[in-house]
Design a protein around this motif. Structure first.
Motif, PDB file in Angstrom:
ATOM      1  N   THR A 176     -16.616   2.928 -12.876  1.00  0.00           N
ATOM      2  CA  THR A 176     -15.894   2.271 -11.785  1.00  0.00           C
ATOM      3  C   THR A 176     -14.459   1.962 -12.180  1.00  0.00           C
ATOM      4  O   THR A 176     -13.512   2.248 -11.435  1.00  0.00           O
ATOM      5  CB  THR A 176     -16.603   0.969 -11.373  1.00  0.00           C
ATOM      6  OG1 THR A 176     -17.927   1.273 -10.919  1.00  0.00           O
ATOM      7  CG2 THR A 176     -15.848   0.266 -10.243  1.00  0.00           C
ATOM      8  N   VAL A 197     -12.173   5.019 -12.382  1.00  0.00           N
ATOM      9  CA  VAL A 197     -11.683   5.416 -11.062  1.00  0.00           C
ATOM     10  C   VAL A 197     -10.555   4.491 -10.613  1.00  0.00           C
ATOM     11  O   VAL A 197      -9.512   4.942 -10.108  1.00  0.00           O
ATOM     12  CB  VAL A 197     -12.828   5.403 -10.030  1.00  0.00           C
ATOM     13  CG1 VAL A 197     -12.283   5.638  -8.617  1.00  0.00           C
ATOM     14  CG2 VAL A 197     -13.871   6.461 -10.367  1.00  0.00           C
ATOM     15  N   VAL A 198     -10.749   3.181 -10.804  1.00  0.00           N
ATOM     16  CA  VAL A 198      -9.710   2.208 -10.452  1.00  0.00           C
ATOM     17  C   VAL A 198      -8.426   2.499 -11.230  1.00  0.00           C
ATOM     18  O   VAL A 198      -7.316   2.464 -10.679  1.00  0.00           O
ATOM     19  CB  VAL A 198     -10.195   0.773 -10.724  1.00  0.00           C
ATOM     20  CG1 VAL A 198      -9.050  -0.228 -10.565  1.00  0.00           C
ATOM     21  CG2 VAL A 198     -11.341   0.405  -9.794  1.00  0.00           C
ATOM     22  N   LYS A 231      -5.507  10.001 -15.706  1.00  0.00           N
ATOM     23  CA  LYS A 231      -5.041  10.849 -14.615  1.00  0.00           C
ATOM     24  C   LYS A 231      -5.778  12.177 -14.674  1.00  0.00           C
ATOM     25  O   LYS A 231      -6.188  12.639 -15.744  1.00  0.00           O
ATOM     26  CB  LYS A 231      -3.533  11.087 -14.698  1.00  0.00           C
ATOM     27  CG  LYS A 231      -3.082  11.867 -15.912  1.00  0.00           C
ATOM     28  CD  LYS A 231      -1.566  12.105 -15.874  1.00  0.00           C
ATOM     29  CE  LYS A 231      -1.118  12.926 -17.082  1.00  0.00           C
ATOM     30  NZ  LYS A 231       0.343  13.177 -17.056  1.00  0.00           N
ATOM     31  N   ILE A 290      -7.428   5.347 -12.525  1.00  0.00           N
ATOM     32  CA  ILE A 290      -6.804   6.587 -12.036  1.00  0.00           C
ATOM     33  C   ILE A 290      -5.999   6.318 -10.775  1.00  0.00           C
ATOM     34  O   ILE A 290      -4.868   6.812 -10.620  1.00  0.00           O
ATOM     35  CB  ILE A 290      -7.890   7.655 -11.773  1.00  0.00           C
ATOM     36  CG1 ILE A 290      -8.498   8.134 -13.101  1.00  0.00           C
ATOM     37  CG2 ILE A 290      -7.300   8.845 -11.015  1.00  0.00           C
ATOM     38  CD1 ILE A 290      -9.675   9.071 -12.927  1.00  0.00           C
ATOM     39  N   VAL A 291      -6.577   5.525  -9.865  1.00  0.00           N
ATOM     40  CA  VAL A 291      -5.878   5.194  -8.621  1.00  0.00           C
ATOM     41  C   VAL A 291      -4.607   4.396  -8.911  1.00  0.00           C
ATOM     42  O   VAL A 291      -3.525   4.694  -8.389  1.00  0.00           O
ATOM     43  CB  VAL A 291      -6.812   4.395  -7.676  1.00  0.00           C
ATOM     44  CG1 VAL A 291      -6.024   3.894  -6.463  1.00  0.00           C
ATOM     45  CG2 VAL A 291      -7.987   5.252  -7.232  1.00  0.00           C
ATOM     46  N   ILE A 292      -4.731   3.380  -9.772  1.00  0.00           N
ATOM     47  CA  ILE A 292      -3.571   2.555 -10.120  1.00  0.00           C
ATOM     48  C   ILE A 292      -2.485   3.391 -10.779  1.00  0.00           C
ATOM     49  O   ILE A 292      -1.297   3.262 -10.467  1.00  0.00           O
ATOM     50  CB  ILE A 292      -3.998   1.392 -11.046  1.00  0.00           C
ATOM     51  CG1 ILE A 292      -4.847   0.378 -10.269  1.00  0.00           C
ATOM     52  CG2 ILE A 292      -2.771   0.709 -11.655  1.00  0.00           C
ATOM     53  CD1 ILE A 292      -5.396  -0.742 -11.124  1.00  0.00           C
ATOM     54  N   ASN A 293      -2.890   4.271 -11.697  1.00  0.00           N
ATOM     55  CA  ASN A 293      -1.903   5.096 -12.396  1.00  0.00           C
ATOM     56  C   ASN A 293      -1.162   6.031 -11.444  1.00  0.00           C
ATOM     57  O   ASN A 293      -0.001   6.383 -11.690  1.00  0.00           O
ATOM     58  CB  ASN A 293      -2.604   5.916 -13.481  1.00  0.00           C
ATOM     59  CG  ASN A 293      -1.639   6.667 -14.363  1.00  0.00           C
ATOM     60  OD1 ASN A 293      -0.903   6.074 -15.143  1.00  0.00           O
ATOM     61  ND2 ASN A 293      -1.626   7.988 -14.244  1.00  0.00           N
ATOM     62  N   SER A 294      -1.816   6.424 -10.366  1.00  0.00           N
ATOM     63  CA  SER A 294      -1.193   7.355  -9.421  1.00  0.00           C
ATOM     64  C   SER A 294      -0.193   6.685  -8.491  1.00  0.00           C
ATOM     65  O   SER A 294       0.679   7.352  -7.929  1.00  0.00           O
ATOM     66  CB  SER A 294      -2.273   8.042  -8.579  1.00  0.00           C
ATOM     67  OG  SER A 294      -2.942   7.111  -7.745  1.00  0.00           O
ATOM     68  N   VAL A 295      -0.301   5.363  -8.331  1.00  0.00           N
ATOM     69  CA  VAL A 295       0.585   4.669  -7.385  1.00  0.00           C
ATOM     70  C   VAL A 295       1.560   3.708  -8.057  1.00  0.00           C
ATOM     71  O   VAL A 295       2.536   3.279  -7.441  1.00  0.00           O
ATOM     72  CB  VAL A 295      -0.240   3.897  -6.327  1.00  0.00           C
ATOM     73  CG1 VAL A 295      -1.105   4.854  -5.517  1.00  0.00           C
ATOM     74  CG2 VAL A 295      -1.106   2.820  -6.984  1.00  0.00           C
TER      75      VAL A 295
END
Length: 483
Positions: free
Chosen positions: A231, A234-235, A254, A237-242
């Protein structure tokens, strides 16, 4: 957690001997299930997958006597290959949920203490010699005898100390705790976060991961540790992308551009068994082997005892099942690590994450080892889990192992003081071996002072004498003119 509690918390097991695999690994007999073993195998892999990145960094950043460096891609392949093969062998031969990979600390000794004195092939030859000596100690029964000679309270203290140590590793690796540079002339060695306060998205991921993990554990959710790791990855990866994040540490969460990476086997078999004796003095070689041997010997001993105790697998006398085979495989792993130029491989304390997830047999090793084998080709994909997502598992497992402290008789100073030193020295010096050595020396000293020296097993006397040499290795080296 007491053994009774562990048994009580287990779900209803499959009928004994449900199939040949079940019977071979004793999955039902140990109160486990295939699902728990699989979850445990995944949890162990994700908490130790960092070695695929860190070991090549440590070994690849050093130069040997002739200025040569090891290739990074080849080091990744060697690290993954040895971890895969030896973890599976431990699972099948030792039937314990105990994964193996290149040992941290040992690889630093090879990179920064041994390699500068000789060529890389000679340095790795020393590792092979150390592993062979470990195997000889096992075959002669001496290594197993030492483990059996340790009093039960000290074994419990070793497990508790490892619990604190592994939790500390989790806090440090996630950046929740950081070392204060000595140049600042500060009064404390560590601090909260990087600046004395928590800041940044990576730390938030870790904190949320800890909260999620302990919440799931408190509710006794199956797969709590693995659910948390996946979990929070995934969080992350999302944070790193934005978000604009300067650094996550060793692993950036990533999705990689290239999922498949071909393994490079150039370092496999590149070692010289006796070449070191022509590069430096015999005394230097002997002291270097001794340093590797003692560290490997007792790191493994502490890890094996701690993991099996937490899994509730120690027998009534506090003995580890299949101990002789387990120790022989661990010794063979050191040989394999040197032969592959990935440094000495050893049992990993991060295996506790798998135990915390429910693993009780070597079947979980087939999963962990299989993932390392897959990593030979999919390293970019399998190394996207940041330490901030994996470290909460180490903190949670540290708590589970810490619960064994209640079994130590704190009213008996001849037991309590050695136990305390064992527990305290491990995290404070970042070393399992140092904690065991402090506990042994205190145990022998106090028993002698109390006039009860006859209660000390002769192997503890011998081992304590070795630890005196170990702790005094620097003045001994100066005495013999070894740099």
């Amino acid at each position: 957690m007491s053994d009774a509690q562990k048994v009580a918390d287990r779900p209803a097991a499959e009928p004994p001997g449900a199939n040949s695999v079940d019977r071979f690994f004793k999955i039902s007999a140990r109160g486990s299930t295939f699902a728990r073993e699989i979850r445990g195998g995944f949890a162990t892999f994700f908490t130790m997958a960092y070695i695929l990145v860190l070991n090549p960094i440590i070994l690849g950043s050093a130069k040997d006597k002739y200025g040569h460096t090891l290739d990074g891609a080849e080091l990744v392949t060697a690290t993954a290959l040895v971890a895969a093969v030896m973890t599976v062998i431990m699972g099948v031969g030792g039937n314990l949920p105990l994964a193996l990979a290149a040992g941290l600390g040992l690889n630093a000794v090879v990179a920064f203490q041994i390699a500068p004195l000789m060529s890389w092939s000679d340095a790795m030859g020393l590792v092979v010699l150390e592993g062979l000596l470990i195997c000889v100690l096992v075959v002669t029964g001496l290594r197993e005898a030492v483990m059996h000679a340790i009093p039960q309270p000290l074994k419990q203290a070793i497990s508790v100390g490892i619990g604190l140590f592994i939790a500390f590793i989790g806090f440090v690796d996630a950046g929740f705790v950081s070392r204060i540079p000595d140049i600042a002339n500060t009064t404390v060695p560590v601090q909260l976060g990087a600046t004395g306060a928590l800041s940044g998205w990576p730390i938030l991921v870790f904190c949320l991961g800890v909260l999620l993990t302990i919440g799931l554990l408190a509710r006794k959710v199956k797969g709590a540790i693995l659910i948390s790791i996946l979990t929070m990855t995934v969080v992350a990866i999302v944070i790193n992308s934005v978000a604009d994040i300067k650094s996550w540490g060793l692993t950036t969460p990533k999705v990689p551009d290239d999922i498949v990476a071909a393994p490079e086997f150039g370092l496999i078999g590149d070692f010289s068994l006796f070449g070191s004796f022509g590069e430096t003095t015999v005394i230097t070689v002997v002291l270097l082997i001794f340093t590797l041997l003692l560290s490997d010997f007792f790191d493994t001993m502490g890890t094996v005892v701690g993991i099996t105790a937490e899994a509730g697998l120690l027998d009534e006398e506090g003995k580890v099942p299949n101990l002789g085979r387990v120790l022989l495989i661990d010794g063979a792993a050191a040989v394999a690590g040197g032969a592959a130029s990935s440094s000495s491989a050893t049992s990993y304390i991060e295996s506790a994450a798998g135990v915390g997830e429910g693993a009780r047999t070597g079947f979980s090793n087939l999963i962990t080892g299989g993932l390392f084998a897959v990593a030979l080709f999919l390293t970019p994909l399998l190394t996207i889990v940041p330490m901030q997502a994996a470290a909460p598992a180490l903190v949670a497992v540290g708590f589970l192992m810490m619960t064994q402290v209640k079994n130590i008789d704190w009213d008996r100073y001849d037991i309590a003081i050695p136990a305390f030193l064992t527990i305290a020295v491990m995290p404070f010096t970042y070393s399992i071996t140092n904690g065991i050595g402090a506990g042994f020396l205190a145990f022998v000293l106090i028993k002698t002072v109390l006039g009860r020296a006859k209660e000390i097993h002769w192997l503890l006397w011998a081992t304590s004498a070795l630890f005196l040499v170990y702790f005094a290795i620097n003045p001994i080296q100066q005495l013999f003119g070894v740099r």
